[in-house]
Design a protein around this motif. Structure first.
Motif, short mmCIF file in Angstrom:
data_model
loop_
_atom_site.label_atom_id
_atom_site.label_comp_id
_atom_site.label_asym_id
_atom_site.label_seq_id
_atom_site.Cartn_x
_atom_site.Cartn_y
_atom_site.Cartn_z
N SER A 1 0.84 -1.20 0.00
CA SER A 1 0.00 0.00 0.00
C SER A 1 0.87 1.25 0.00
CB SER A 1 -0.91 0.01 1.23
OG SER A 1 -1.67 1.20 1.29
N HIS A 2 0.42 2.27 -0.73
CA HIS A 2 1.05 3.58 -0.70
C HIS A 2 0.31 4.50 0.27
CE1 HIS A 2 3.45 3.46 -4.71
NE2 HIS A 2 3.39 2.26 -4.15
N GLN B 1 6.03 -1.07 -1.59
CA GLN B 1 5.62 0.04 -2.45
C GLN B 1 6.39 -0.04 -3.76
OE1 GLN B 1 6.69 0.97 0.94
NE2 GLN B 1 4.57 0.58 1.54
N CYS C 1 6.64 6.97 -3.18
CA CYS C 1 6.35 6.73 -1.77
C CYS C 1 7.60 6.39 -0.95
CB CYS C 1 5.32 5.61 -1.67
SG CYS C 1 4.11 5.84 -0.37
N THR D 1 8.49 3.83 2.46
CA THR D 1 9.35 2.64 2.37
C THR D 1 10.63 2.80 3.18
OG1 THR D 1 8.59 2.54 0.07
CG2 THR D 1 10.27 0.96 0.74
N LYS E 1 10.70 -2.63 -1.96
CA LYS E 1 10.32 -1.91 -3.18
C LYS E 1 10.05 -2.92 -4.28
CE LYS E 1 10.57 2.64 -2.63
NZ LYS E 1 9.33 3.45 -2.72
#
Length: 590
Positions: free
Chosen positions: A492-493, A521, A526, A530, A542
């Motif tokens: 999720s961002h 992410q 974002c 992270t 990532k």
């Protein structure tokens, strides 16, 4: 900026309130703060509040030139007309610039921002640097297949009776629709074997460059022909419909370890959980009345499904006996002969058996490399079959450790029932579940298709219901994570969702690094989430695509359409990047 300060202040106050008060709504809902006090007493005092404004921590791994590039690229991507026409603009760029200049331009901008590199040698230094700051990669070899149409010579027309699985111009060529993510055109079984090899190489690369818990992502549609996936998914839905028509809802069927209290009525609506239903012997007799089965054959089949002490069977045992095999099950033969269930064509059955074998080869490699395989979610007309095979792989390879993850799209109305059914089955059958939670990527396409073909929109009508579903699915999984029977990728961002998961981990005493909760992410977006998580000792990842520049551009184009909403809402991230530049240049705090 004042907007960021205000939003951050609201989050801090929400966490403070939720840890002081016990009288919070029983059910999470979109109107609530979505943070409940846990019944589990944490050994850590006070809530964990992540400071998403800490630009020094978020961008410590970035050079000033990389921050300038990120600011420029995200600003460009926030313009709707650019995203909508990005493929046309790239074509113009190719015409105006010689090949090597166009490639250099892409490397300096969009490719450099969102792609990890061209190959393993190019990736390695970047990923090692990323891991120095506590962030690991999920690798995805993002070279698109040839953009010609799917081969039709080897694809006989599937037997489709349910409108959800009817072919239309959307499902027939998913690549024609801007809102669709990467697809793999079917060019025969050779193309499926080639895609399998790519996925194997991706797993091996992840194991080489990642120090612990390497991840790689795959799409099941790359491993078989679309018509077989459509027909197989329809078959599974028809089997489920038979079960629902010949079963009853009971109150004693949900394991106590599943946190049903966190399923809000706004998310569930009138839906009954699939694993609340049980088929009795009377139901079974009614279903098979018109078949050629004798009473003794019915006795053998029903007792072979090992009913519980009340002579009832759950859905997964019924479905197992409805499968065509090999070996062929007597119940499948009887139901199809009586036209109660539509049989799979031999062509589709052969293709699906090959698909299962390919998936198992990938799973075995993941176990051998001590890696993790993320099975991506796809369109709803493929998803039933993807769910089936992902869970079959889990039942074989997630016994002692989680190697296989299935993806659950929380914008779908059916997700709560599906996820809880999968959890229940894993508990009953003695394996661990791996779940990647996303909100979803095919909203426009799914809604357009449902409208065109006249079936119910499968997606929640509002973003707030999707958010509620997302947080509740985290809650449902936490108990199993706590007892080491599940692992979860929170993909999720959304800062609030991440903060929510982190706080609940604290309340459940789930270790940030080794507790079985991962955060993910996309590369190039974002970073304030992270890298802050990585710096705090959480398992932070990532999603890193890689591949040659020209070969990856179609993937980037599709990603731009898929993440259009996120890109247009990236002003906060642009402000944070500006703040970090100020801090570096003039020593000012953002």
């Amino acid at each position: 900026s004042s907007g960021i300060n205000a939003e951050y202040g609201v989050m801090q106050r929400a966490l403070s309130i939720c840890t002081r008060h016990d009288l919070i709504k029983r059910y999470l809902s979109p109107s609530s703060l979505l943070l409940q006090p846990s019944r589990h007493k944490s050994t850590t005092a006070g809530p964990v509040v992540l400071n998403f404004q800490d630009t020094k921590a978020a961008y410590a791994s970035k050079s000033t030139s990389e921050i300038l590039r990120a600011q420029l690229v995200l600003k460009i991507c926030s313009q709707s007309w650019i995203v909508d026409n990005n493929d046309k603009l790239m074509k113009v760029g190719r015409v105006l610039l010689p090949g090597f200049l166009f490639e250099k331009l892409m490397q300096a901008t969009f490719y450099g921002q969102f792609v990890g590199g061209t190959d393993v040698d190019d990736l390695r230094p970047k990923l090692l640097k990323m891991q120095e700051y506590g962030v690991k990669p999920i690798l995805d070899y993002s070279v698109e297949a040839d953009l010609g149409g799917d081969s039709s010579d080897e694809q006989p027309e599937p037997r489709i009776v349910d409108p959800i699985f009817q072919q239309d111009d959307i499902s027939a060529d998913r690549r024609k629709h801007k809102i669709v993510a990467r697809t793999y055109p079917y060019k025969g079984e050779e193309s499926c074997e080639a895609n399998l090899k790519i996925f194997q190489e991706c797993l091996e690369t992840a194991a080489q460059v990642c120090e612990e818990n390497p991840f790689a992502a795959i799409k099941v549609t790359a491993l078989s022909k679309p018509n077989a996936l459509l027909e197989g998914s329809q078959f599974l839905v028809l089997v489920q419909g038979l079960f629902q028509a010949h079963s009853t809802v009971y109150d004693d069927t949900i394991p106590s370890s599943i946190n049903l209290e966190y399923l809000p009525r706004d998310v569930m609506g009138a839906r009954v959980l699939l694993n609340q239903r049980r088929m009795t012997r009377d139901h079974f007799n009614e279903l098979t009345r018109s078949t050629s089965l004798s009473d003794s054959e019915k006795d053998d089949i029903f007792s072979g499904m090992k009913p519980d002490s009340l002579n009832r069977i759950p859905f997964f045992k019924f479905r197992e006996n409805c499968m065509p095999g090999p070996p062929q099950r007597p119940l499948y033969a009887a139901l199809t002969a009586a036209n109660i269930l539509q049989p799979l064509t031999s062509s589709s059955l052969e293709a699906l058996n090959r698909l299962e074998e390919r998936l198992y080869r990938l799973a075995e490699l993941a176990v051998e490399l001590d890696a993790k395989l993320l099975v991506d979610a796809e369109q709803t007309y493929f998803q039933p079959l993807i769910d089936l095979f992902a869970n079959k792989a889990m039942s074989r390879y997630n016994i002692d450790k989680v190697h296989i993850f299935n993806t659950y799209q929380c914008y779908l109305k059916g997700t709560p029932s599906n996820l809880i059914y999968d959890m229940d089955k894993s508990i009953t059958c003695g394996y661990k579940i791996g779940a990647k939670l996303v909100r979803g990527a095919y909203m426009e396409q799914e809604r357009l298709r449902a409208e065109n073909l006249g079936y119910e929109d499968p997606i929640y009508p509002s973003k707030s219901l999707t958010n509620s579903c997302y947080h509740n699915m985290i809650e449902v999984l936490l108990k199993q994570v706590e007892v080491k029977q599940a692992e979860v990728m929170v993909a999720s961002h959304n800062e609030f969702s991440v903060q929510y998961a982190v706080e609940r981990m604290r309340q459940y005493n789930i270790h940030p690094h080794t507790g079985g909760i991962y955060f993910g992410q996309l590369l190039g977006m974002c970073d304030q989430v992270t890298f802050l998580l990585g710096a705090g000792g959480y398992s932070s990842y990532k999603y890193v695509p890689y591949g040659p520049v020209e070969a990856v551009l179609p993937y980037l184009s599709r990603r731009a359409y898929e993440n259009k909403g996120m890109l247009q809402g990236s002003q906060k991230e642009i402000d944070l990047l500006k703040g970090e530049l100020k801090r570096r240049c003039w020593g000012m705090r953002a």
